[in-house]
Scaffold this motif. Sequence first.
Motif, PDB file in Angstrom:
ATOM      1  N   ASN A   1      11.230 115.718  -6.994  1.00 26.80           N
ATOM      2  CA  ASN A   1      10.087 114.828  -6.715  1.00 26.80           C
ATOM      3  C   ASN A   1      10.364 113.379  -7.088  1.00 26.80           C
ATOM      4  O   ASN A   1       9.623 112.495  -6.683  1.00 26.80           O
ATOM      5  N   GLN A   2      11.468 113.115  -7.807  1.00 25.39           N
ATOM      6  CA  GLN A   2      11.849 111.711  -7.987  1.00 25.39           C
ATOM      7  C   GLN A   2      12.953 111.306  -7.012  1.00 25.39           C
ATOM      8  O   GLN A   2      13.061 110.149  -6.635  1.00 25.39           O
ATOM      9  N   HIS A   3      13.775 112.265  -6.638  1.00 22.04           N
ATOM     10  CA  HIS A   3      14.973 111.902  -5.890  1.00 22.04           C
ATOM     11  C   HIS A   3      14.785 111.905  -4.386  1.00 22.04           C
ATOM     12  O   HIS A   3      15.533 111.272  -3.662  1.00 22.04           O
ATOM     13  N   LEU A   4      13.775 112.628  -3.878  1.00 19.22           N
ATOM     14  CA  LEU A   4      13.610 112.704  -2.421  1.00 19.22           C
ATOM     15  C   LEU A   4      13.161 111.383  -1.821  1.00 19.22           C
ATOM     16  O   LEU A   4      13.325 111.149  -0.638  1.00 19.22           O
ATOM     17  N   ARG A   5      12.596 110.506  -2.666  1.00 21.66           N
ATOM     18  CA  ARG A   5      12.062 109.262  -2.128  1.00 21.66           C
ATOM     19  C   ARG A   5      13.148 108.422  -1.459  1.00 21.66           C
ATOM     20  O   ARG A   5      12.919 107.791  -0.436  1.00 21.66           O
TER      21      ARG A   5
ATOM     22  N   GLU B   1      36.799 110.234   6.222  1.00 20.32           N
ATOM     23  CA  GLU B   1      36.873 109.365   5.059  1.00 20.32           C
ATOM     24  C   GLU B   1      35.521 109.395   4.357  1.00 20.32           C
ATOM     25  O   GLU B   1      34.495 109.127   4.980  1.00 20.32           O
ATOM     26  N   VAL B   2      35.531 109.763   3.095  1.00 14.47           N
ATOM     27  CA  VAL B   2      34.279 109.851   2.341  1.00 14.47           C
ATOM     28  C   VAL B   2      34.175 108.631   1.441  1.00 14.47           C
ATOM     29  O   VAL B   2      35.115 108.282   0.732  1.00 14.47           O
ATOM     30  N   LEU B   3      33.035 107.993   1.491  1.00 10.80           N
ATOM     31  CA  LEU B   3      32.799 106.784   0.710  1.00 10.80           C
ATOM     32  C   LEU B   3      31.763 107.112  -0.360  1.00 10.80           C
ATOM     33  O   LEU B   3      30.675 107.586  -0.044  1.00 10.80           O
ATOM     34  N   ASP B   4      32.134 106.903  -1.613  1.00 18.39           N
ATOM     35  CA  ASP B   4      31.192 107.175  -2.697  1.00 18.39           C
ATOM     36  C   ASP B   4      30.481 105.873  -3.029  1.00 18.39           C
ATOM     37  O   ASP B   4      31.053 104.980  -3.643  1.00 18.39           O
ATOM     38  N   LEU B   5      29.231 105.752  -2.623  1.00 22.42           N
ATOM     39  CA  LEU B   5      28.507 104.499  -2.851  1.00 22.42           C
ATOM     40  C   LEU B   5      27.859 104.524  -4.242  1.00 22.42           C
ATOM     41  O   LEU B   5      27.518 105.583  -4.754  1.00 22.42           O
ATOM     42  N   PRO B   6      27.709 103.343  -4.857  1.00 21.03           N
ATOM     43  CA  PRO B   6      27.100 103.306  -6.185  1.00 21.03           C
ATOM     44  C   PRO B   6      25.714 103.936  -6.187  1.00 21.03           C
ATOM     45  O   PRO B   6      24.965 103.806  -5.213  1.00 21.03           O
ATOM     46  N   GLY B   7      25.384 104.618  -7.259  1.00 27.96           N
ATOM     47  CA  GLY B   7      24.094 105.289  -7.373  1.00 27.96           C
ATOM     48  C   GLY B   7      22.938 104.303  -7.303  1.00 27.96           C
ATOM     49  O   GLY B   7      23.015 103.201  -7.825  1.00 27.96           O
ATOM     50  N   SER B   8      21.876 104.705  -6.635  1.00 30.17           N
ATOM     51  CA  SER B   8      20.758 103.798  -6.449  1.00 30.17           C
ATOM     52  C   SER B   8      19.476 104.601  -6.297  1.00 30.17           C
ATOM     53  O   SER B   8      19.469 105.634  -5.642  1.00 30.17           O
ATOM     54  N   TYR B   9      18.399 104.139  -6.916  1.00 25.53           N
ATOM     55  CA  TYR B   9      17.130 104.851  -6.794  1.00 25.53           C
ATOM     56  C   TYR B   9      16.421 104.484  -5.509  1.00 25.53           C
ATOM     57  O   TYR B   9      15.518 105.156  -5.075  1.00 25.53           O
ATOM     58  N   SER B  10      16.843 103.361  -4.949  1.00 30.33           N
ATOM     59  CA  SER B  10      16.101 102.839  -3.808  1.00 30.33           C
ATOM     60  C   SER B  10      17.013 101.902  -3.040  1.00 30.33           C
ATOM     61  O   SER B  10      18.009 101.409  -3.570  1.00 30.33           O
ATOM     62  N   LEU B  11      16.704 101.652  -1.800  1.00 32.42           N
ATOM     63  CA  LEU B  11      17.507 100.698  -1.042  1.00 32.42           C
ATOM     64  C   LEU B  11      17.219  99.275  -1.476  1.00 32.42           C
ATOM     65  O   LEU B  11      17.963  98.353  -1.162  1.00 32.42           O
TER      66      LEU B  11
ATOM     67  N   GLU C   1      13.480 106.788   2.339  1.00 32.88           N
ATOM     68  CA  GLU C   1      13.805 105.400   2.670  1.00 32.88           C
ATOM     69  C   GLU C   1      14.942 105.333   3.680  1.00 32.88           C
ATOM     70  O   GLU C   1      15.009 104.423   4.498  1.00 32.88           O
ATOM     71  N   LEU C   2      15.849 106.305   3.585  1.00 34.02           N
ATOM     72  CA  LEU C   2      17.011 106.303   4.483  1.00 34.02           C
ATOM     73  C   LEU C   2      16.633 106.800   5.881  1.00 34.02           C
ATOM     74  O   LEU C   2      17.232 106.405   6.870  1.00 34.02           O
ATOM     75  N   ARG C   3      15.645 107.681   5.949  1.00 33.04           N
ATOM     76  CA  ARG C   3      15.330 108.363   7.202  1.00 33.04           C
ATOM     77  C   ARG C   3      14.990 107.415   8.354  1.00 33.04           C
ATOM     78  O   ARG C   3      15.505 107.592   9.457  1.00 33.04           O
ATOM     79  N   PRO C   4      14.161 106.382   8.092  1.00 32.45           N
ATOM     80  CA  PRO C   4      13.816 105.508   9.220  1.00 32.45           C
ATOM     81  C   PRO C   4      15.003 104.731   9.781  1.00 32.45           C
ATOM     82  O   PRO C   4      14.896 104.156  10.858  1.00 32.45           O
ATOM     83  N   LEU C   5      16.117 104.686   9.063  1.00 34.79           N
ATOM     84  CA  LEU C   5      17.259 103.931   9.567  1.00 34.79           C
ATOM     85  C   LEU C   5      17.871 104.593  10.799  1.00 34.79           C
ATOM     86  O   LEU C   5      18.612 103.957  11.545  1.00 34.79           O
ATOM     87  N   GLY C   6      17.591 105.885  10.981  1.00 39.03           N
ATOM     88  CA  GLY C   6      18.028 106.548  12.202  1.00 39.03           C
ATOM     89  C   GLY C   6      19.489 106.952  12.222  1.00 39.03           C
ATOM     90  O   GLY C   6      20.009 107.376  13.242  1.00 39.03           O
ATOM     91  N   ARG C   7      20.200 106.817  11.093  1.00 37.16           N
ATOM     92  CA  ARG C   7      21.582 107.288  11.043  1.00 37.16           C
ATOM     93  C   ARG C   7      21.576 108.805  10.874  1.00 37.16           C
ATOM     94  O   ARG C   7      20.630 109.355  10.292  1.00 37.16           O
TER      95      ARG C   7
END
Lengths: 718, 118
Positions: A111-115, A64-74, A119-125
């Motif tokens: 260079n704008q989008h990798l940020r 099941e693929v969930l399309d989450l709303p676009g976001s620049y940051s958490l 932010e997601l990386r430390p969540l460990g998922r």
Amino acid sequence: MTAGTLAANGLRSARIALVGPPNSGKTTLFNTLTGSRQKTANYPGVTVERKSGLLRTPAGHAVEVLDLPGSYSLRARSPDEAITRDVVLGRQQRETLPDAIVCVTDATNLNQHLRLLLELRPLGRPLILALNMMDIAQKRGCRIDTEALARELGIPVVTTVAMRKHGVHDLLARIDALLSGPQTETGVTATANWQEPSPDAIRGYHHEVERVLRQAVVVEGVPAHFSRQLDHVLLHPIAGPLILLFLLFLIFQAVFSWAEAPMDWIDGGMASVQQWLSGHMADSLLKSLLIDGVITGVGGVVIFLPQILILFLFILLLEDSGYMTRAAFLMDRLMSAAGLNGRAFIPLLSSFACAIPGIMAARTIAHPLDRLVTILIAPLMTCSARLPVYVLLIAAFIPNITVWGGVGLQGLVMFALYAAGIVGALLVAALLRLTLLKGGRQPLLMELPSYKWPNPANVLLGLWDRVKIFMRRIGTIILSLMVILWFLSTFPAPPAGGTEPAIYYSFAGLIGRALEPLLAPIGFNWQIAIALVPGLAAREVAVAALGTVYALSGDEGAVTEALSATLAQNWTLATALALLAWYVFAPQCLATLAAVRRETNSWRWAAFMFVYLMALAYIAAFITYRVALALGEAEMWQDALALLIVALAGLALLRPYIRLRLFRTGACRKEGNTSVASAPPHSGCGGCTLGSGCAKPRNRIDSANNQRDEKTFQQTSP
Amino acid sequence: MKLSSESERQAFQLGCAVGLGFTQPLGQMRPGGMGRILAVSGSDRDIERGLLEMGFVEGARIEVLHHGWLRRDPLAVRINQTMTVALRRCEANAVLVGPLLDQEPEALAVRLGEPALS
């Protein structure tokens, strides 16, 4: 459970969330992955759409693929972004933590989008980075070493071209590998301990992105010049607004002229169903319910479907091509004078066709307060359902003569009614922003994405979505409202010796007659009062209801013609003008109220809208009626018009002196100390080795600012 | 000359640019103006974070592309030649822009005649 694989435990299909900044091609990727196997629902408690779809990987896993709303940051700034954050962190109700996150980024804007990925990386998922729009990046000569990128980030990296079917092959293979691998339970504590990043943490992410990209980007591409050059025209201070105006004209034209034929078909279809029913059914309550309640009522709303579709087609095309943000850019200054956001422009534009799609389109406004204000004023835009009422009354009471240079007086009055709605809306917006919906003006920080050709699949799927939402609403809340209204205007049946029309004796008639003393001060007689009650179903139903009250029969055209003559005899001009003024403001449309209830998720705001619009309508009708009476009935309307024009001219002359400074200065003054010029940041001065020299440049900048302020002051003062 | 920490380097760079009179808030810049961001600040942390999240970060190269037709508001700014962002003048004033220095700040200091600060 830790040892099993997701695919093996087989209890449920795996869930993957697509996360990415806006304009990263996330939705296109989602459409390519899931095709038509999509479902749009709502997250509980908010109006954010939950888009999910099913996907079968090459290895046969159901995902099941969930399309989450676009976001620049958490760090969420809008309800949409809050959903993204909550789902990713596992805080969303009725939504389990996704098994893996696919972070979608625009390869041309790494260079704008990798940020976001950092932010997601430390969540460990489990995380996969999808470099989307890789074809465009390559066309620009950009070369990215994906292996180096994966190594530096410690995350699998795939390249995708979402526009093409085979462009997602690598991604599917990665998902398969992930699902077959051992399932891990890490990251649960990490998500629980998540905190909003501080400004310095964001700076840190930026530095990390720079470091990673230094390793991974082999050749930096040449930036695209096409969008820049197009913007030179489309955002040009003179050409830009003119082009926007032309586009709006085109859209209006299309909404009203293209939709004519399909609307006639629907109308004809409804009429033939009605005829068939009346021919084949015995006179009964059921027949009356079907014909007068369901078909008339629901048909009155369904008939706007072609207009809504055409309007949304344009909106989706503009949205997908990237022009919509430019329109918001061009309109922002104008809209912010009324405390609105540039993005409010499109919903308000939609409301000229029908307020319901307008209110639905307000979802694109990120900030809750801006969104609420836009929703609340959307019904003030003159929707096409008002037209039949306007046409009837204008034909009956406004003489068909030309004034000054061939402009028809009737057309002029029509224009004035439209203008009254717009001016009223802007004033109400300003007032709401000053009183009830106070709160900091939201900053406009909006990416202007590169232009691209709209993707037909995206547009069609978007359109299909709108149709489904609209039809579902008609099938549920609007249908039930219509049935209730039918009940009110049918029961109780008229007494045997009744001389008045049947509706006079019904509950609707009772309500109308009860309202009459209340409506008498604004010049409404009991006939109008009764017609207003079924008119709540949809504005134009009032015309049919008036026909019923004055005991006329025949098809709509004949009724309108006959009614016009009847009304001209029975009503005074003051009454007609008051009714017109009433219709500019009155919330004569339950479907709109239902839409507001749904979009704001509270009856409170729907009720508020009803009350404030009623009050406004009453006041406007009262003033119109009294002024028209005072000016002495039919002969004086010319003087009234002259007075109005003098007043407008006076306003135009005085305009430079009357300044609505409220929002312009208020917001900036409050945030004035955000200016670096007046307060150097970072405590840089404390650690500054220049010592006493520091004060000098500071003064210089301050005085330079003062000079500039004086200059702008001189420019603006008359 | 020794500038040990990153913050000292930044402060020095800021000082040099300010001393030369080359800095201005982003909100004051005209279309066509280019520069490098020296500082992003705000009494309101949310505005500061919002700006940072859209790519307005110290050291980023910016170019003002367009302004609105009414009162020259809002601004369209290109960041690092990859992304274009629209923002109002009001928020843009929280971004301080310096000259587009392609040299290290130390080199600039030499050009200035090396102020006595070692």
